[in-house]
Design an enzyme around this catalytic site. Structure first.
Site, PDB file in Angstrom:
ATOM      1  N   GLY A 149      30.014  67.313  -0.687  1.00  0.00           N
ATOM      2  CA  GLY A 149      29.751  65.974  -1.193  1.00  0.00           C
ATOM      3  C   GLY A 149      30.755  64.923  -0.754  1.00  0.00           C
ATOM      4  N   SER A 165      29.036  66.653   5.530  1.00  0.00           N
ATOM      5  CA  SER A 165      27.800  67.386   5.815  1.00  0.00           C
ATOM      6  C   SER A 165      27.866  68.881   5.543  1.00  0.00           C
ATOM      7  CB  SER A 165      27.353  67.135   7.253  1.00  0.00           C
ATOM      8  OG  SER A 165      25.980  66.886   7.251  1.00  0.00           O
ATOM      9  N   ASP A 169      22.890  64.643  11.060  1.00  0.00           N
ATOM     10  CA  ASP A 169      23.738  65.719  10.545  1.00  0.00           C
ATOM     11  C   ASP A 169      23.367  67.068  11.149  1.00  0.00           C
ATOM     12  OD1 ASP A 169      24.695  63.707   9.012  1.00  0.00           O
ATOM     13  OD2 ASP A 169      23.990  64.499   7.086  1.00  0.00           O
TER      14      ASP A 169
HETATM   15  P1  ADP Z   1      27.575  66.641   1.982  1.00  0.00           P
HETATM   16  O1  ADP Z   1      26.513  67.156   2.902  1.00  0.00           O
HETATM   17  O2  ADP Z   1      28.089  65.309   2.390  1.00  0.00           O
HETATM   18  O3  ADP Z   1      28.690  67.606   1.757  1.00  0.00           O
HETATM   19  P2  ADP Z   1      25.399  66.761   0.128  1.00  0.00           P
HETATM   20  O4  ADP Z   1      25.213  66.194  -1.235  1.00  0.00           O
HETATM   21  O5  ADP Z   1      24.440  66.361   1.187  1.00  0.00           O
HETATM   22  O6  ADP Z   1      26.897  66.402   0.559  1.00  0.00           O
HETATM   23  O7  ADP Z   1      25.380  68.339   0.057  1.00  0.00           O
HETATM   24  C1  ADP Z   1      26.213  69.016  -0.866  1.00  0.00           C
HETATM   25  C2  ADP Z   1      25.404  70.121  -1.569  1.00  0.00           C
HETATM   26  O8  ADP Z   1      25.114  71.158  -0.612  1.00  0.00           O
HETATM   27  C3  ADP Z   1      26.182  70.794  -2.647  1.00  0.00           C
HETATM   28  O9  ADP Z   1      26.052  70.105  -3.878  1.00  0.00           O
HETATM   29  C4  ADP Z   1      25.525  72.168  -2.709  1.00  0.00           C
HETATM   30  O10 ADP Z   1      24.319  72.116  -3.440  1.00  0.00           O
HETATM   31  C5  ADP Z   1      25.168  72.421  -1.261  1.00  0.00           C
HETATM   32  N1  ADP Z   1      26.175  73.243  -0.571  1.00  0.00           N
HETATM   33  C6  ADP Z   1      26.827  72.919   0.584  1.00  0.00           C
HETATM   34  N2  ADP Z   1      27.659  73.915   0.966  1.00  0.00           N
HETATM   35  C7  ADP Z   1      27.542  74.896   0.051  1.00  0.00           C
HETATM   36  C8  ADP Z   1      28.143  76.195  -0.114  1.00  0.00           C
HETATM   37  N3  ADP Z   1      29.056  76.669   0.748  1.00  0.00           N
HETATM   38  N4  ADP Z   1      27.756  76.936  -1.182  1.00  0.00           N
HETATM   39  C9  ADP Z   1      26.848  76.470  -2.062  1.00  0.00           C
HETATM   40  N5  ADP Z   1      26.256  75.270  -1.954  1.00  0.00           N
HETATM   41  C10 ADP Z   1      26.590  74.478  -0.927  1.00  0.00           C
HETATM   42 MG    MG Z   2      24.626  66.255   3.242  1.00  0.00          MG
END
Ligand code: ADP
Ligand code: MG
Length: 391
Positions: free
Chosen positions: A131, A135, A181
């Site tokens: 978050g 990405s 992304d």
């Molecule tokens: P960003 O892509 O900028 O980090 P997003 O809101 O698009 O933010 O995505 C974040 C979401 O992706 C998290 O809230 C979770 O649901 C999921 N996520 C990403 N990486 C993981 C991980 N390693 N384990 C579990 N969930 C993940």
């Molecule tokens: Mg994202």
């Protein structure tokens, strides 16, 4: 993320250890996909324009093995317990919610495209911050996609994977994102940035060998609370679409810098004029950055990065005090250029710095934050890294 990117081995080991512990067996393999940062080209994607992301040395690793039937069991070190689902859940977008939806979304998108997806058990570890705009979502999708494609021996060349991962996020998870992304985390190469034309989806690998030039990019997680980011994003997007309609062009990408003044004169309100000026000048800054990188003039892109920031701050109005503070402090401490990266209202800043000066610049940003009583930022020094791969 105050530590430098952990070696892929450490994250991969955690994925393997998690797999063994959860499932009491050895994984058949491991697949990694990185986070990404956009070097320049902000809010140009939905205007059919240009972006220039590169992959980070932070990544998500999936350890996986086949299992019988159409069953998928998935565990992440960031979640308490594994989630299990079958074809019924995978075939109904939105049925699974939360983090496992990103995994089910990939299964769904593959099945919807006619692939026979093998049942599998997966264990996920990651050092991509969630978050922060780096990405982690695309990293998760791309790593899971690579694992399922290899385990099932599916025929899905790299150039077709970004679209599929994007469908998982848009249509199953329900998050409206562009193609940048997934393209970045799947297709980037080490020592290169990915020049992506969002209209044609054509990509070109542009040399961006910071290491050879003695340079690095400092990524600063602003830790600013996201303030109404979704609504502001939607309103910027609407302004751009309205302006393109008023100007009689398919998208703002079709307004050339030479025609900008004439186009602005045809728009009736000042806010829309500033929005258009950002998009048109930002597209040109991407092209100028690509030209300088092709000419091997890496340090010279600094002023373009800083000009991009000023345009986002003054014309597109998507920065916040924490972000502006980080940019100003990085520049004052000797960065060649600095800008917010990502959609805005929080997220990250990147600064182009001499590798040897990265710590000094990072400290200057931390001090500037402390003076203003902002919650401490995260900092990490990065080099352009490799996209999704088996590891
Ligand atoms: P960003 O892509 O900028 O980090 P997003 O809101 O698009 O933010 O995505 C974040 C979401 O992706 C998290 O809230 C979770 O649901 C999921 N996520 C990403 N990486 C993981 C991980 N390693 N384990 C579990 N969930 C993940
Ligand atoms: Mg994202």
């Amino acid at each position: 993320m105050t530590e430098p990117g952990t070696p892929v081995g450490a994250v991969a080991e955690r994925a393997t250890a998690g797999f063994r512990q959860r499932y009491g067996a050895e994984p058949a393999g491991r697949w990694a996909a990185p986070g990404r940062v956009n070097l320049i080209g902000e809010h140009t994607d939905y205007n059919d324009g240009f972006v220039l992301p590169f992959a980070l040395p932070l990544r998500t690793v999936v350890a996986a093995a086949p299992q019988d039937g159409e069953r998928w069991t998935v565990w992440s070190e960031l979640a308490d317990s594994p989630v299990e689902f079958g074809a019924a859940e995978a075939d109904q977008p939105g049925r699974l919610t939360g983090w496992a939806a990103y995994v089910a979304g990939v299964v769904w998108a593959l099945r919807a495209a006619g692939h026979a997806v093998p049942g599998a058990r997966l264990a996920i570890a990651s050092d991509v911050p969630l978050g922060s705009g780096l990405s982690s979502s695309a990293a998760l999708e791309a790593a899971v996609l690579a694992a399922l494609v290899d385990l099932g021996g599916l025929d899905l060349p790299a150039e077709r994977r970004p679209r599929l991962a994007q469908r998982a996020e848009n249509d199953y998870v329900g998050a409206p994102t562009g193609i940048m992304d997934q393209s970045a985390v799947i297709r980037c190469r080490a020592g290169h940035a990915l020049f992506l034309d969002c209209r044609t989806e054509s990509v070109e690998h542009i040399p961006f060998d910071l290491d050879a030039a003695g340079l690095a990019v400092l990524v600063i997680d602003s830790r600013a609370p996201h303030r109404h980011a979704d609504g502001e994003y939607a309103s910027r997007r609407k302004s751009c679409e309205r302006a393109a309609a008023q100007l009689g062009v398919p998208a703002l990408r079709d307004v050339s810098p030479d025609d900008l003044d004439a186009a602005l004169a045809r728009l009736d309100d000042d806010e829309t004029r500033r929005r258009v000026r950002h998009v048109v000048t930002e597209d040109q800054r991407v092209l100028d950055t690509v030209a300088l990188l092709r000419a091997g003039r890496v340090r010279d892109i600094g002023p373009l990065l800083t000009a991009s920031h000023a345009s986002m701050r003054d014309d597109f109005e998507i920065t916040v005090p924490e972000i502006d503070t980080a940019v100003e402090a990085a520049l004052a401490a000797g960065a060649y250029g600095a800008r917010m990266t990502g959609g805005g209202f929080g997220g990250c800043v990147l600064a182009l710095v001499e590798a040897a000066a990265a710590d000094v610049v990072a400290r200057a940003v931390v001090e500037a934050y402390a003076e203003r009583d902002f919650a401490a930022p995260g900092t990490v020094t990065v080099l352009p890294s490799v996209g999704a791969h088996r590891t």
